[in-house]
Design a protein around this motif. Sequence first.
Motif, PDB file in Angstrom:
ATOM      1  N   CYS A  38      12.433  59.903  24.384  1.00  8.73           N
ATOM      2  CA  CYS A  38      12.497  60.857  25.492  1.00  8.73           C
ATOM      3  C   CYS A  38      13.579  61.893  25.236  1.00  8.73           C
ATOM      4  CB  CYS A  38      12.830  60.152  26.809  1.00  8.73           C
ATOM      5  SG  CYS A  38      11.648  58.938  27.345  1.00  8.73           S
ATOM      6  N   GLY A  39      13.463  63.014  25.899  1.00  5.53           N
ATOM      7  CA  GLY A  39      14.483  64.049  25.816  1.00  5.53           C
ATOM      8  C   GLY A  39      13.922  65.379  26.249  1.00  5.53           C
ATOM      9  N   GLU A  40      14.805  66.279  26.657  1.00  5.65           N
ATOM     10  CA  GLU A  40      14.369  67.617  27.033  1.00  5.65           C
ATOM     11  C   GLU A  40      13.823  68.350  25.817  1.00  5.65           C
ATOM     12  OE1 GLU A  40      16.556  69.741  30.408  1.00  5.65           O
ATOM     13  OE2 GLU A  40      18.174  68.868  29.248  1.00  5.65           O
ATOM     14  N   ASN A  41      13.081  69.432  26.073  1.00  6.61           N
ATOM     15  CA  ASN A  41      12.678  70.298  24.973  1.00  6.61           C
ATOM     16  C   ASN A  41      13.925  70.836  24.290  1.00  6.61           C
ATOM     17  OD1 ASN A  41      10.221  71.063  27.206  1.00  6.61           O
ATOM     18  ND2 ASN A  41       9.664  70.427  25.161  1.00  6.61           N
ATOM     19  N   ILE A 218      16.735  57.768  24.306  1.00  4.75           N
ATOM     20  CA  ILE A 218      16.857  59.075  24.945  1.00  4.75           C
ATOM     21  C   ILE A 218      17.777  59.954  24.109  1.00  4.75           C
ATOM     22  CG2 ILE A 218      17.593  60.318  27.013  1.00  4.75           C
ATOM     23  CD1 ILE A 218      17.099  57.233  28.231  1.00  4.75           C
ATOM     24  N   LEU A 219      17.256  61.130  23.747  1.00  2.00           N
ATOM     25  CA  LEU A 219      18.036  62.132  23.009  1.00  2.00           C
ATOM     26  C   LEU A 219      18.474  63.239  23.953  1.00  2.00           C
ATOM     27  CD1 LEU A 219      15.978  62.745  19.725  1.00  2.00           C
ATOM     28  CD2 LEU A 219      18.173  61.604  19.890  1.00  2.00           C
ATOM     29  N   ARG A 220      19.695  63.722  23.738  1.00  3.23           N
ATOM     30  CA  ARG A 220      20.158  64.918  24.442  1.00  3.23           C
ATOM     31  C   ARG A 220      21.033  65.726  23.503  1.00  3.23           C
ATOM     32  NH1 ARG A 220      22.677  62.977  29.009  1.00  3.23           N
ATOM     33  NH2 ARG A 220      24.802  63.396  28.333  1.00  3.23           N
ATOM     34  N   ASP A 221      20.685  66.994  23.343  1.00  5.93           N
ATOM     35  CA  ASP A 221      21.450  67.890  22.458  1.00  5.93           C
ATOM     36  C   ASP A 221      21.583  67.323  21.047  1.00  5.93           C
ATOM     37  OD1 ASP A 221      21.782  69.668  24.582  1.00  5.93           O
ATOM     38  OD2 ASP A 221      23.611  68.663  25.239  1.00  5.93           O
ATOM     39  N   GLY A 222      20.498  66.711  20.550  1.00  4.07           N
ATOM     40  CA  GLY A 222      20.471  66.245  19.174  1.00  4.07           C
ATOM     41  C   GLY A 222      21.138  64.915  18.911  1.00  4.07           C
ATOM     42  N   GLU A 232      15.248  47.470  31.191  1.00  6.37           N
ATOM     43  CA  GLU A 232      16.621  47.687  31.665  1.00  6.37           C
ATOM     44  C   GLU A 232      16.839  49.100  32.205  1.00  6.37           C
ATOM     45  OE1 GLU A 232      19.359  46.629  28.599  1.00  6.37           O
ATOM     46  OE2 GLU A 232      18.447  44.662  28.245  1.00  6.37           O
ATOM     47  N   LEU A 233      15.773  49.895  32.261  1.00  8.58           N
ATOM     48  CA  LEU A 233      15.887  51.270  32.736  1.00  8.58           C
ATOM     49  C   LEU A 233      14.891  51.520  33.861  1.00  8.58           C
ATOM     50  CD1 LEU A 233      16.054  53.015  29.236  1.00  8.58           C
ATOM     51  CD2 LEU A 233      17.937  52.943  30.888  1.00  8.58           C
ATOM     52  N   ASP A 234      15.100  52.604  34.603  1.00  7.19           N
ATOM     53  CA  ASP A 234      14.117  53.047  35.590  1.00  7.19           C
ATOM     54  C   ASP A 234      13.954  54.561  35.469  1.00  7.19           C
ATOM     55  OD1 ASP A 234      16.249  54.274  36.990  1.00  7.19           O
ATOM     56  OD2 ASP A 234      16.521  52.520  38.270  1.00  7.19           O
ATOM     57  N   ILE A 235      12.998  55.114  36.208  1.00  9.87           N
ATOM     58  CA  ILE A 235      12.674  56.532  36.074  1.00  9.87           C
ATOM     59  C   ILE A 235      13.871  57.420  36.370  1.00  9.87           C
ATOM     60  CG2 ILE A 235      11.317  58.412  37.093  1.00  9.87           C
ATOM     61  CD1 ILE A 235       8.983  56.476  37.341  1.00  9.87           C
ATOM     62  N   ASP A 236      14.589  57.148  37.459  1.00 10.53           N
ATOM     63  CA  ASP A 236      15.727  57.992  37.817  1.00 10.53           C
ATOM     64  C   ASP A 236      16.802  57.978  36.747  1.00 10.53           C
ATOM     65  OD1 ASP A 236      14.508  58.693  40.180  1.00 10.53           O
ATOM     66  OD2 ASP A 236      15.564  57.192  41.386  1.00 10.53           O
ATOM     67  N   ARG A 237      17.035  56.819  36.160  1.00 12.50           N
ATOM     68  CA  ARG A 237      18.058  56.709  35.113  1.00 12.50           C
ATOM     69  C   ARG A 237      17.646  57.485  33.863  1.00 12.50           C
ATOM     70  NH1 ARG A 237      23.169  56.760  33.756  1.00 12.50           N
ATOM     71  NH2 ARG A 237      23.685  55.460  31.960  1.00 12.50           N
ATOM     72  N   VAL A 238      16.393  57.375  33.480  1.00 10.95           N
ATOM     73  CA  VAL A 238      15.911  58.094  32.294  1.00 10.95           C
ATOM     74  C   VAL A 238      16.028  59.608  32.500  1.00 10.95           C
ATOM     75  CG1 VAL A 238      13.871  58.629  30.897  1.00 10.95           C
ATOM     76  CG2 VAL A 238      14.399  56.255  31.475  1.00 10.95           C
ATOM     77  N   SER A 240      18.007  61.233  34.518  1.00 16.15           N
ATOM     78  CA  SER A 240      19.429  61.599  34.533  1.00 16.15           C
ATOM     79  C   SER A 240      20.006  61.662  33.129  1.00 16.15           C
ATOM     80  CB  SER A 240      20.209  60.586  35.379  1.00 16.15           C
ATOM     81  OG  SER A 240      21.583  60.870  35.359  1.00 16.15           O
ATOM     82  N   LEU A 241      19.653  60.712  32.281  1.00 19.28           N
ATOM     83  CA  LEU A 241      20.150  60.708  30.901  1.00 19.28           C
ATOM     84  C   LEU A 241      19.553  61.860  30.096  1.00 19.28           C
ATOM     85  CD1 LEU A 241      19.979  56.868  30.212  1.00 19.28           C
ATOM     86  CD2 LEU A 241      22.069  58.253  30.258  1.00 19.28           C
ATOM     87  N   MET A 242      18.293  62.205  30.357  1.00 14.48           N
ATOM     88  CA  MET A 242      17.651  63.298  29.630  1.00 14.48           C
ATOM     89  C   MET A 242      18.303  64.641  29.918  1.00 14.48           C
ATOM     90  SD  MET A 242      13.593  62.433  30.013  1.00 14.48           S
ATOM     91  CE  MET A 242      13.137  64.140  29.709  1.00 14.48           C
ATOM     92  N   VAL A 243      18.527  64.919  31.192  1.00 18.84           N
ATOM     93  CA  VAL A 243      18.966  66.262  31.586  1.00 18.84           C
ATOM     94  C   VAL A 243      20.453  66.365  31.847  1.00 18.84           C
ATOM     95  CG1 VAL A 243      16.693  66.734  32.562  1.00 18.84           C
ATOM     96  CG2 VAL A 243      18.511  65.928  34.054  1.00 18.84           C
ATOM     97  N   GLY A 244      21.158  65.227  31.849  1.00 22.10           N
ATOM     98  CA  GLY A 244      22.603  65.254  32.057  1.00 22.10           C
ATOM     99  C   GLY A 244      23.000  65.469  33.499  1.00 22.10           C
ATOM    100  N   ARG A 245      22.035  65.323  34.414  1.00 22.56           N
ATOM    101  CA  ARG A 245      22.327  65.471  35.833  1.00 22.56           C
ATOM    102  C   ARG A 245      21.232  64.747  36.608  1.00 22.56           C
ATOM    103  NH1 ARG A 245      19.516  69.852  34.112  1.00 22.56           N
ATOM    104  NH2 ARG A 245      17.928  70.740  35.496  1.00 22.56           N
ATOM    105  N   THR A 246      21.457  64.556  37.879  1.00 19.78           N
ATOM    106  CA  THR A 246      20.477  63.891  38.717  1.00 19.78           C
ATOM    107  C   THR A 246      19.566  64.925  39.372  1.00 19.78           C
ATOM    108  OG1 THR A 246      22.010  62.085  39.185  1.00 19.78           O
ATOM    109  CG2 THR A 246      20.143  62.347  40.695  1.00 19.78           C
ATOM    110  N   ILE A 247      18.250  64.723  39.239  1.00 14.92           N
ATOM    111  CA  ILE A 247      17.270  65.571  39.925  1.00 14.92           C
ATOM    112  C   ILE A 247      16.714  64.752  41.082  1.00 14.92           C
ATOM    113  CG2 ILE A 247      15.071  66.768  39.734  1.00 14.92           C
ATOM    114  CD1 ILE A 247      15.678  67.347  36.850  1.00 14.92           C
ATOM    115  N   THR A 248      17.090  65.149  42.306  1.00 16.11           N
ATOM    116  CA  THR A 248      16.715  64.345  43.471  1.00 16.11           C
ATOM    117  C   THR A 248      15.348  64.719  44.022  1.00 16.11           C
ATOM    118  OG1 THR A 248      17.916  65.912  44.877  1.00 16.11           O
ATOM    119  CG2 THR A 248      19.113  63.963  44.133  1.00 16.11           C
ATOM    120  N   ASN A 249      14.896  65.943  43.761  1.00 13.53           N
ATOM    121  CA  ASN A 249      13.600  66.388  44.268  1.00 13.53           C
ATOM    122  C   ASN A 249      12.822  67.020  43.122  1.00 13.53           C
ATOM    123  OD1 ASN A 249      11.412  67.260  45.692  1.00 13.53           O
ATOM    124  ND2 ASN A 249      12.490  68.874  46.809  1.00 13.53           N
TER     125      ASN A 249
END
Length: 499
Positions: A38-41, A218-222, A232-238, A240-249
């Motif tokens: 997983c990871g952002e573009n 999960i990769l972020r910034d290479g 051991e993970l859930d959707i919200d945690r993944v 958050s780790l991908m984008v470096g912040r919490t997306i609540t909506n």
Amino acid sequence: MTGVPKLELLNVRKAFPGVVALSDVNFAVERGTVHVLCGENGAGKSTLMKILDGIYRADEGEIRIDGGRVEIKSPEDARARGIAMIFQELNFVPEMTVEEHLFLGIEPTRGIPGFRRVDWGRIREGALGMLAAEGLPYRPDVKLRHLSVSDIQMLEITKAVSRDADILIMDEPTSAITTREVDGLMRKIDELRKKGLAIIYISHKMDEIFRIADQITILRDGAVVESRPASELDIDRVISLMVGRTITNVYPKEPVEPGEVVFEARNLTRSGVFEEVSFNVRAGEIVGFAGLVGAGRTEVARAIFGLDPLDSGRIFIRGVEAGGGAVRDSMDAGVVMLSEDRRRYGIIPMRSVRENAALGNLAKFIYGGRLHAAKERRAVAERFMAIDVKTPSLETPIQSLSGGNQQKVLLSKWLLAEPRVLFMDEPTRGIDVGAKFEIYKIMVGLARQGKGLIMISSELPELLGMCDRVYVMGKGRIRGELAASRLSQEEVMRLATLA
């Protein structure tokens, strides 16, 4: 899990001019497991997989298969080592037939040494067997140009699993296939896992990830920011780790009071493709188009934009009938279309991101007998900043960007045109959660400005989360219209599957 992993990457580093794509990445895949990446573009997923596939060479680090260090110098070398890859961006020759595509590079031959020729009988027999085994209805002699993106994606999957790979890389394999085809793919992956294959699966679809993953990295910034069992993970945690912040909506839709009708189609027909299609869009509305692949949604949008001919029907923009039927006429009237197939209809691969973004708007930058380059660069840079296009520079060739960033460059192009009506065909296909969120916010902003937006999507949660109304198509006809209060996945699927 014990023993030596089937595949390991140790301390892998890769840099391109102006950007470090991968930094000390460690990654391992066990036999008989699905390891989701997983990871952002722009996070480095595709670069890492291209190193495994022999397209790129790592600057540092090593690759091990079954515990032994290997060098993968080319895609042919990767195939020889049992690695197969299904790319998100489909590369194919439109004039090839299905059977030619399935056997490309491994054509059986017959005859004596020095006088061998392709054994077309064996190719036909083999293609029929492969298609039957996967339950695919395509004729082996049909040319690829007659197939949809979904069809070709299924052929790619069939080709990969037929070549006895023991390491299978799947990059967004469900980005252009139907729910039914996704279910079939999941069954196929489970079958391959039970046979002991090591599967690397790249996806932005959270429900899919947790349906299939044994392990998630999960990769972020290479760089790897987390790697652990999926349990051991859930959707919200993944996220958050991908984008470096919490997306609540995830769907930031805001209510907008609809205004006048800005676009209306009456009884649009293209023989053998769709018929009697009528719909409208009001200022400030986001209107969705749902339906199974092949329902005719994309074909309607293409005809409206002027890419394909209409046999009959009328189009009105702000109450005035539009004429001409060419792409330039549509653009002049303020109608633009973001295509689902950016490789075929969107990007010019060798050109820079600046040129690709400016291409549809040259009249804004070329006047008085010259190109106003500073104005062009400023306009493109501002649009890129607004939607967070990740690119080393404005002069970077667009083909070197990730698929999601290519899509955002194309979106920038159409937003520079300041449209009144924007058709968006699978606008978030292959785009990560963070980038989707940004595109949704842009859509909401455009709606607030009084634009009319038409979103064609195969992701029902996206349609339910973002649209004011949804038209459901099936077999080239509109089967129903659902207001927001009546929207549900069950009702959409009921209409989509009507006989």
